[in-house]
Design a protein around this motif. Structure first.
Motif, mmCIF file in Angstrom:
data_model
loop_
_atom_site.group_PDB
_atom_site.id
_atom_site.type_symbol
_atom_site.label_atom_id
_atom_site.label_comp_id
_atom_site.label_asym_id
_atom_site.label_seq_id
_atom_site.Cartn_x
_atom_site.Cartn_y
_atom_site.Cartn_z
ATOM 1 N N PHE A 1 0.848 -1.189 0.000
ATOM 2 C CA PHE A 1 0.000 0.000 0.000
ATOM 3 C C PHE A 1 0.887 1.243 0.000
ATOM 4 O O PHE A 1 1.904 1.287 0.691
ATOM 5 C CB PHE A 1 -0.891 0.032 1.248
ATOM 6 C CG PHE A 1 -1.919 -1.056 1.273
ATOM 7 C CD1 PHE A 1 -3.194 -0.823 0.782
ATOM 8 C CD2 PHE A 1 -1.629 -2.305 1.794
ATOM 9 C CE1 PHE A 1 -4.154 -1.823 0.807
ATOM 10 C CE2 PHE A 1 -2.585 -3.307 1.824
ATOM 11 C CZ PHE A 1 -3.850 -3.064 1.325
ATOM 12 N N VAL B 1 -3.014 0.612 7.704
ATOM 13 C CA VAL B 1 -3.602 -0.608 7.148
ATOM 14 C C VAL B 1 -3.436 -1.708 8.185
ATOM 15 O O VAL B 1 -2.340 -1.939 8.676
ATOM 16 C CB VAL B 1 -2.908 -1.036 5.833
ATOM 17 C CG1 VAL B 1 -3.524 -2.314 5.301
ATOM 18 C CG2 VAL B 1 -2.975 0.076 4.802
ATOM 19 N N PHE C 1 -8.576 -6.493 4.729
ATOM 20 C CA PHE C 1 -7.730 -5.473 5.328
ATOM 21 C C PHE C 1 -8.610 -4.319 5.804
ATOM 22 O O PHE C 1 -9.559 -3.936 5.120
ATOM 23 C CB PHE C 1 -6.727 -4.924 4.304
ATOM 24 C CG PHE C 1 -5.829 -5.984 3.736
ATOM 25 C CD1 PHE C 1 -4.603 -6.240 4.309
ATOM 26 C CD2 PHE C 1 -6.226 -6.738 2.643
ATOM 27 C CE1 PHE C 1 -3.773 -7.235 3.800
ATOM 28 C CE2 PHE C 1 -5.411 -7.720 2.120
ATOM 29 C CZ PHE C 1 -4.178 -7.969 2.703
ATOM 30 N N LEU D 1 -8.662 -0.407 6.334
ATOM 31 C CA LEU D 1 -7.937 0.776 5.869
ATOM 32 C C LEU D 1 -8.426 1.989 6.645
ATOM 33 O O LEU D 1 -9.629 2.194 6.787
ATOM 34 C CB LEU D 1 -8.172 0.986 4.376
ATOM 35 C CG LEU D 1 -7.890 -0.217 3.480
ATOM 36 C CD1 LEU D 1 -8.191 0.133 2.032
ATOM 37 C CD2 LEU D 1 -6.472 -0.696 3.629
ATOM 38 N N ARG E 1 -11.820 -4.738 1.381
ATOM 39 C CA ARG E 1 -11.270 -3.575 2.075
ATOM 40 C C ARG E 1 -12.373 -2.949 2.917
ATOM 41 O O ARG E 1 -13.465 -2.689 2.423
ATOM 42 C CB ARG E 1 -10.746 -2.553 1.076
ATOM 43 C CG ARG E 1 -9.654 -3.101 0.187
ATOM 44 C CD ARG E 1 -9.468 -2.314 -1.100
ATOM 45 N NE ARG E 1 -10.674 -2.000 -1.830
ATOM 46 C CZ ARG E 1 -11.258 -2.777 -2.728
ATOM 47 N NH1 ARG E 1 -10.751 -3.951 -2.980
ATOM 48 N NH2 ARG E 1 -12.329 -2.403 -3.363
#
Length: 100
Positions: free
Chosen positions: A46, A58, A66, A68, A98
């Motif tokens: 990232f 993250v 993940f 974020l 995400r």
């Protein structure tokens, strides 16, 4: 380009917790907990270290998920109305979830 490898604990949290949301991530390679060695294909990288980038943190949840953390807007810290970052080193058929 300098790569940064950040250690995560088994819950997926990096050292520093919420305080780590100060600057943008810079070529952050996320590897599974306990993994050592060079990043493999699928260990996502990232990056938000560029003008208008705003990815602050993250967290690794699982191989496919993940969390974020988007940094607040510069002129109005109450808002997070946009996000801008890159993701590299993805496998061709890799599916990723995400959570913002």
């Amino acid at each position: 380009m300098e790569e940064i490898h950040r250690d995560v604990d088994t819950a997926g949290n990096e050292p520093g917790g919420e305080d780590a949301l100060v600057g943008n991530v810079n070529k952050l390679v996320i590897s599974p907990p306990g993994y050592t060695g060079a990043p493999r294909k699928g260990h996502l990288t990232f990056d938000a270290c560029f003008e208008s980038g705003n990815l602050g943190r993250v967290d690794y949840i699982s191989e496919f998920e993940f969390d974020l953390f988007i940094r607040p807007d510069t002129c109005n810290p109450r808002f997070r109305v946009w996000f801008n970052f890159t993701v590299e080193n993805v496998r061709e058929t890799q599916k990723v979830s995400r959570d913002f």
